[in-house]
Design a protein around this motif. Structure first.
Motif, PDB file in Angstrom:
ATOM      1  N   GLN A 103     -40.854 -42.291  45.965  1.00  0.00           N
ATOM      2  CA  GLN A 103     -39.908 -41.482  45.182  1.00  0.00           C
ATOM      3  C   GLN A 103     -38.937 -42.396  44.414  1.00  0.00           C
ATOM      4  N   ALA A 104     -38.397 -43.400  45.102  1.00  0.00           N
ATOM      5  CA  ALA A 104     -37.446 -44.318  44.465  1.00  0.00           C
ATOM      6  C   ALA A 104     -38.128 -45.079  43.319  1.00  0.00           C
ATOM      7  N   ASN A 105     -39.370 -45.490  43.523  1.00  0.00           N
ATOM      8  CA  ASN A 105     -40.081 -46.242  42.486  1.00  0.00           C
ATOM      9  C   ASN A 105     -40.388 -45.366  41.267  1.00  0.00           C
ATOM     10  N   ILE A 106     -40.769 -44.115  41.513  1.00  0.00           N
ATOM     11  CA  ILE A 106     -41.025 -43.204  40.387  1.00  0.00           C
ATOM     12  C   ILE A 106     -39.717 -42.942  39.633  1.00  0.00           C
ATOM     13  N   ALA A 107     -38.614 -42.730  40.372  1.00  0.00           N
ATOM     14  CA  ALA A 107     -37.299 -42.501  39.732  1.00  0.00           C
ATOM     15  C   ALA A 107     -36.920 -43.703  38.869  1.00  0.00           C
ATOM     16  N   LYS A 108     -37.186 -44.900  39.382  1.00  0.00           N
ATOM     17  CA  LYS A 108     -36.852 -46.111  38.627  1.00  0.00           C
ATOM     18  C   LYS A 108     -37.687 -46.176  37.335  1.00  0.00           C
ATOM     19  N   LEU A 109     -38.978 -45.890  37.442  1.00  0.00           N
ATOM     20  CA  LEU A 109     -39.848 -45.934  36.253  1.00  0.00           C
ATOM     21  C   LEU A 109     -39.396 -44.897  35.218  1.00  0.00           C
ATOM     22  N   VAL A 110     -38.995 -43.723  35.684  1.00  0.00           N
ATOM     23  CA  VAL A 110     -38.510 -42.673  34.780  1.00  0.00           C
ATOM     24  C   VAL A 110     -37.204 -43.109  34.106  1.00  0.00           C
ATOM     25  N   SER A 111     -36.400 -43.893  34.822  1.00  0.00           N
ATOM     26  CA  SER A 111     -35.078 -44.303  34.310  1.00  0.00           C
ATOM     27  C   SER A 111     -35.173 -45.177  33.052  1.00  0.00           C
ATOM     28  N   PHE A 112     -36.337 -45.699  32.752  1.00  0.00           N
ATOM     29  CA  PHE A 112     -36.475 -46.511  31.532  1.00  0.00           C
ATOM     30  C   PHE A 112     -36.563 -45.636  30.275  1.00  0.00           C
ATOM     31  N   GLY A 113     -36.425 -44.339  30.433  1.00  0.00           N
ATOM     32  CA  GLY A 113     -36.364 -43.411  29.304  1.00  0.00           C
ATOM     33  C   GLY A 113     -37.718 -43.141  28.695  1.00  0.00           C
ATOM     34  N   THR A 114     -38.303 -44.183  28.127  1.00  0.00           N
ATOM     35  CA  THR A 114     -39.682 -44.095  27.659  1.00  0.00           C
ATOM     36  C   THR A 114     -40.394 -45.379  28.059  1.00  0.00           C
ATOM     37  N   ARG A 115     -41.666 -45.239  28.364  1.00  0.00           N
ATOM     38  CA  ARG A 115     -42.516 -46.406  28.620  1.00  0.00           C
ATOM     39  C   ARG A 115     -43.705 -46.383  27.651  1.00  0.00           C
ATOM     40  N   LEU A 116     -43.443 -45.773  26.499  1.00  0.00           N
ATOM     41  CA  LEU A 116     -44.489 -45.763  25.461  1.00  0.00           C
ATOM     42  C   LEU A 116     -44.860 -47.211  25.152  1.00  0.00           C
ATOM     43  N   THR A 117     -46.138 -47.476  25.017  1.00  0.00           N
ATOM     44  CA  THR A 117     -46.592 -48.849  24.764  1.00  0.00           C
ATOM     45  C   THR A 117     -45.965 -49.417  23.487  1.00  0.00           C
ATOM     46  N   LEU A 118     -45.646 -48.520  22.535  1.00  0.00           N
ATOM     47  CA  LEU A 118     -45.072 -48.964  21.260  1.00  0.00           C
ATOM     48  C   LEU A 118     -43.553 -49.091  21.311  1.00  0.00           C
ATOM     49  N   SER A 119     -42.946 -48.731  22.458  1.00  0.00           N
ATOM     50  CA  SER A 119     -41.476 -48.756  22.543  1.00  0.00           C
ATOM     51  C   SER A 119     -40.977 -50.195  22.660  1.00  0.00           C
ATOM     52  N   ALA A 120     -39.643 -50.326  22.621  1.00  0.00           N
ATOM     53  CA  ALA A 120     -39.022 -51.653  22.505  1.00  0.00           C
ATOM     54  C   ALA A 120     -39.316 -52.555  23.707  1.00  0.00           C
ATOM     55  N   GLN A 121     -39.518 -53.834  23.432  1.00  0.00           N
ATOM     56  CA  GLN A 121     -39.689 -54.813  24.513  1.00  0.00           C
ATOM     57  C   GLN A 121     -39.008 -56.137  24.172  1.00  0.00           C
ATOM     58  N   ASP A 122     -38.060 -56.086  23.238  1.00  0.00           N
ATOM     59  CA  ASP A 122     -37.291 -57.296  22.902  1.00  0.00           C
ATOM     60  C   ASP A 122     -36.236 -57.525  23.987  1.00  0.00           C
ATOM     61  N   PRO A 123     -35.675 -58.740  24.038  1.00  0.00           N
ATOM     62  CA  PRO A 123     -34.713 -59.051  25.109  1.00  0.00           C
ATOM     63  C   PRO A 123     -33.547 -58.073  25.191  1.00  0.00           C
ATOM     64  N   ALA A 124     -33.067 -57.596  24.037  1.00  0.00           N
ATOM     65  CA  ALA A 124     -31.925 -56.663  24.052  1.00  0.00           C
ATOM     66  C   ALA A 124     -32.324 -55.355  24.726  1.00  0.00           C
ATOM     67  N   ALA A 125     -33.529 -54.866  24.413  1.00  0.00           N
ATOM     68  CA  ALA A 125     -34.008 -53.610  25.011  1.00  0.00           C
ATOM     69  C   ALA A 125     -34.213 -53.797  26.511  1.00  0.00           C
ATOM     70  N   ILE A 126     -34.758 -54.936  26.881  1.00  0.00           N
ATOM     71  CA  ILE A 126     -34.981 -55.213  28.309  1.00  0.00           C
ATOM     72  C   ILE A 126     -33.638 -55.219  29.043  1.00  0.00           C
ATOM     73  N   ALA A 127     -32.630 -55.861  28.409  1.00  0.00           N
ATOM     74  CA  ALA A 127     -31.290 -55.922  29.014  1.00  0.00           C
ATOM     75  C   ALA A 127     -30.660 -54.536  29.125  1.00  0.00           C
ATOM     76  N   SER A 128     -30.978 -53.677  28.151  1.00  0.00           N
ATOM     77  CA  SER A 128     -30.387 -52.333  28.168  1.00  0.00           C
ATOM     78  C   SER A 128     -31.114 -51.396  29.129  1.00  0.00           C
ATOM     79  N   GLY A 129     -32.286 -51.817  29.591  1.00  0.00           N
ATOM     80  CA  GLY A 129     -33.022 -51.015  30.577  1.00  0.00           C
ATOM     81  C   GLY A 129     -33.749 -49.823  29.982  1.00  0.00           C
ATOM     82  N   ARG A 130     -34.059 -49.889  28.668  1.00  0.00           N
ATOM     83  CA  ARG A 130     -34.820 -48.797  28.061  1.00  0.00           C
ATOM     84  C   ARG A 130     -36.080 -49.366  27.389  1.00  0.00           C
ATOM     85  N   GLY A 131     -37.210 -48.671  27.593  1.00  0.00           N
ATOM     86  CA  GLY A 131     -38.447 -49.073  26.927  1.00  0.00           C
ATOM     87  C   GLY A 131     -39.422 -49.774  27.859  1.00  0.00           C
ATOM     88  N   ILE A 132     -40.628 -50.015  27.326  1.00  0.00           N
ATOM     89  CA  ILE A 132     -41.719 -50.536  28.165  1.00  0.00           C
ATOM     90  C   ILE A 132     -41.466 -51.969  28.619  1.00  0.00           C
TER      91      ILE A 132
END
Ligand code: ZN
Length: 460
Positions: free
Chosen positions: A53-82
């Motif tokens: 449950q905790a792991n699924i909640a964490k994965l959901v917390s990234f907002g979107t994990r679309l393969t095309l979503s952000a993966q630059d350092p700023a996005a990684i730091a902000s905790g949003r995107g794949i």
């Protein structure tokens, strides 16, 4: 009098049964229900619905994990995107490895996918995985693998910014790979287990295609792939929480023209390596108390849908798909919203965490059984030099094997029905006609762990 005789016979039977049982695991077993390994059974109790449950909640917390979503350092730091999801997965595997004295090798498989149908611009795709190397040098090259896709999508596969929680599709399968890694890394196995999480599934199975091709090109002895995709047990009214579907291909997509001719001639349509893996899961489901029963579906996948197991099938590997019994299509590939009183979206509240933990147990039991077992016997042949009613089978010795079983079933039966242990040999003749049944051979170690069965090729 009658009663006494019955009692006597019964106790004699019990004694004989006990002697028979003492050879392997000390528990009762039949052809289709191998005895449970207590070490594996104990490990299964460690699988935790709360952690899942905790792991699924964490994965959901990234907002979107679309393969095309952000993966630059700023996005990684902000905790949003794949990109952020990928980094977190890596850190989880590393944490598990730390807990087992560095027993896991945590790796990434990164590549750039050029523009395609669902990929508008060149995109970096990264698979994250952990390797639990086999402890037996003679068997460490053998690999069994569990996978789930960590990418997600909403109503529009190209919507880079909108939320795509993907709690069931497929944070549930990703959580299964994670939990299997956490629990099984505390044990040692002669063969290697890989815990994989892939991206790009929703854009065209890109991650799994790349990984499967890498495995093929590198000559991996990949014996079985368990793809968990949508194993959340969506809490809809008609869900059956006691059942998980296991899909397997019939005539292999990788079969050559020559293979297909042989399959057609001998009635081998239901004996692909993937189907043997599915039957193996069914046996494991009877041997271990996982909380969920596998329901074998003898087809590649559901109507209109595909999945990562197909990428492995295309490279000639045995691979199956596990999916909840009944999907709610309002809760997949949908923007989160309410319309006409219907709730749409793949959000955590529809996931049954106990169910996911049961599916994880089934996966862990299967992986552990396969990684404990000897290699499937190589070069299994059925002799067809002349017309005869006996059946002679030959094979090569398998590393780690203490004995072999010839198993068979009626041509109309979905699962193996009979087994005969023929000892530590590489040839057996049975007083039974090969024209009437389907035979296979499997290897057993000294403790009774069984390999995947191998259906023989005819030898003239
Ligand atoms: Zn999916």
């Amino acid at each position: 009098m009658l009663r006494t005789a019955l009692k006597l016979n019964l106790s004699k039977f019990v004694l004989l049964a006990m002697i028979a049982m003492m050879t392997r695991f000390g528990s009762s077993q039949t052809v289709d229900k191998p005895g449970a390994d207590p070490r594996i059974a104990a490990a299964l109790t460690e699988i935790s619905a709360q952690r899942i449950q905790a792991n699924i909640a964490k994965l959901v917390s990234f907002g979107t994990r679309l393969t095309l979503s952000a993966q630059d350092p700023a996005a990684i730091a902000s905790g949003r995107g794949i990109g952020a999801a990928r980094e977190w997965l890596k850190s989880q595997f590393e944490l598990y490895s730390k807990d087992c004295g560095g027993c896991l090798e945590v790796k990434t498989d990164s590549f750039t996918e050029e523009p395609a149908d669902r990929i508008p611009k060149a995109t970096e795709i990264t698979n994250v995985y952990a390797v639990l190397k086999g402890t037996d040098p003679a068997q460490a090259k053998r690999v069994v693998l569990v996978t789930g896709h960590y990418d997600s999508r909403n109503s529009d596969t190209l919507d880079v910014n909108g939320d795509a929680p993907g709690a069931n599709d497929d944070a549930s399968g990703t959580a299964v790979s994670l939990e299997c890694a956490r629990v099984l890394s505390k044990l040692k196995f002669p063969a290697t287990i890989i815990f994989l999480t892939v991206a790009g599934e929703e854009q065209g199975l890109n991650g799994s295609k790349h990984f499967a091709k890498m495995a093929k090109d590198a000559g991996w002895q990949l014996e079985g792939v368990l793809n968990n995709d949508i194993v959340g047990g969506d809490k809809s009214a008609e869900q059956d929480h006691a059942v998980v579907r296991v899909f397997s291909e019939g005539v292999p997509v990788a079969a050559t023209e020559q293979d297909v001719r042989r399959i057609r001639g001998l009635g081998g349509e239901s004996d692909s390596a993937s189907r043997q893996l599915a039957r193996y899961i069914a046996e494991v489901g009877r041997s271990y108390d996982t909380g969920v029963k596998p329901m074998l579906v003898f087809r590649l996948d559901r109507f209109l849908r595909g999945g990562d197991h197909f990428s492995f099938n295309q490279q000639g590997f045995a691979a199956v798909r596990l999916t909840e019994f009944r999907e709610d299509f309002h809760h997949q590939h949908q923007n989160v919203r309410t319309e006409n009183g219907i709730e749409y979206g793949d959000v955590p509240k529809f996931v049954d965490y106990d169910y996911v933990s049961h599916v994880a147990r089934l996966n862990a039991a299967t992986l552990a059984s396969l990684a404990s077992a000897p290699a499937p016997p190589p070069n299994v042949h059925i002799l067809t030099k002349e017309l005869e009613n006996d059946t002679t089978l030959t094979w090569d010795a398998s590393p780690g094997a203490a004995s072999y079983e010839v198993i068979w079933r009626a041509t109309t039966s979905p699962e193996w029905e009979h087994a005969e242990n023929v000892g530590n040999t590489t040839r057996a003749t049975l007083k039974r006609s090969k024209d009437n049944v389907i035979f296979a051979v499997r290897a057993l170690d000294i403790a009774g762990h069984r390999s995947l069965p191998v259906v023989p090729l005819p030898e003239r």
